[in-house]
Scaffold this active site. Structure first.
Site, PDB file in Angstrom:
ATOM      1  N   HIS A  21       0.945  -1.108  -0.146  1.00 25.50           N
ATOM      2  CA  HIS A  21      -0.017   0.134  -0.127  1.00 25.50           C
ATOM      3  C   HIS A  21       0.919   1.136  -0.053  1.00 25.50           C
ATOM      4  CE1 HIS A  21      -2.614   3.055   2.152  1.00 25.50           C
ATOM      5  NE2 HIS A  21      -3.111   2.686   1.132  1.00 25.50           N
ATOM      6  N   HIS A  65       0.444  10.937  -2.025  1.00 24.35           N
ATOM      7  CA  HIS A  65      -0.926  10.819  -1.191  1.00 24.35           C
ATOM      8  C   HIS A  65      -1.212  11.791  -0.358  1.00 24.35           C
ATOM      9  CE1 HIS A  65      -3.992   9.377   1.681  1.00 24.35           C
ATOM     10  NE2 HIS A  65      -4.031   8.271   0.975  1.00 24.35           N
TER      11      HIS A  65
END
EC number: 4.6.1.-
Length: 302
Positions: free
Chosen positions: A34, A70
């Site tokens: 991830h 992100h």
């Protein structure tokens, strides 16, 4: 004669191994690292056991893919701020997934691009798809000349941004490489109703190559109700879903629950945790880590 016997023995063993491989009835599992947004993290996550990674892609105001980034907030226990220029990341990824390259990681077989299209207007989605395709074609697929071999999943958070898929496909066709769509799959990641997701694919003209995600940040709890709905669609014989993955799974108990439900992929910050569970006696005869020979667009039949 001795040489003939040795050759026969080697050939027999190879044939037996091939038959055993094809006869393996265990479900292949994609362990998805991830938030892999820095080139150095590719090796880090693969070395921990990931055979696939998820990478965030942010866009500028003109719908150009800009950074693998992100930002805050993100999963608990992770740095949210690692990043690369998108095209630099693609080059690093190409090195990691091109046989013969010094940086080659044979285990890395699939990449999920988490497309942060929330910064775009709905009418920019098609253009974002085109620009994404141009960048991938040049910097990852090397214009179709011995580029990276990993399968790619385009993960879109907003059902209204389905035109991105058509833009991506149209651009590859325009540039003379429609065959690369064989390496591309799709996901809508907004946890929408399964029926609504199916309708978005109909609008996009997509059938097949569908991964369905479900999940939430590791900071919060989420049940498996929607995962089970997606799995029911996958296994129905007439559903639109080929594979189901669950995120973000960092605990052994959650991993077991997801595997028991029948997922195909587990997205995690700790690939070694997933590997450990897959090696437990209750799971090692039912599941195995997917290899490049496993078609990620094919619905697994028990």
């Amino acid at each position: 004669i001795a040489l003939i016997l040795v050759c026969w023995s080697v050939l027999s063993q190879a044939a037996q191994t091939d038959v055993e491989g094809r006869a393996d009835k265990r479900r292949p599992i994609w362990i998805m690292g991830h938030m892999v947004n820095a080139i150095a993290q590719i090796d880090e996550f693969v070395n921990l056991g990931a055979n696939s990674i998820e990478t965030d892609v942010s866009f500028d105001d003109n719908a150009n893919p800009e950074y693998t980034y992100h930002g805050v907030p993100c999963d608990c226990g992770r740095s949210c701020l690692k990043w690369e220029n998108f095209n630099d990341f693609l080059k690093g990824l190409r090195s990691a997934t091109t046989p013969g390259n010094a940086k080659y990681q044979a285990k890395l077989i699939l990449v999920v691009f988490d497309l942060k299209t929330g910064s775009l207007y709905d009418n920019q989605a098609n253009e974002a798809g085109k620009k994404l395709a141009k960048n991938l074609l040049k910097h990852y697929w090397n214009n179709g000349n011995n580029g990276g071999r990993a399968y790619i999943v385009l993960s879109i958070p907003d059902l209204n941004h389905y035109p991105l898929i058509k833009g991506f496909k149209d651009q590859l066709t325009h540039d003379g490489h429609p065959e690369l769509m064989d390496k591309v799959g799709h996901d809508f990641s907004g946890n929408d109703a399964i029926g609504d997701v199916g309708n978005a694919y109909k609008k996009a003209g997509i059938s097949g190559h569908v991964w369905q995600s479900d999940g939430i940040t590791n900071c919060l709890l989420r049940g498996l109700d929607r995962v089970k709905q997606a799995i029911a669609n996958r296994d129905s014989g007439n559903g639109f879903i080929n594979k189901v993955y669950y995120w973000t799974v960092d605990k052994r108990a959650t991993t077991r629950d997801a595997l028991d439900a029948g997922v195909d992929g587990v997205m995690t910050n700790y690939p070694d945790v997933i590997t450990d569970v897959l090696n437990e006696s209750a799971y090692k005869n039912k599941f195995r880590v997917a290899s490049y020979e496993d078609n990620p667009w094919e619905t697994f039949k028990k």
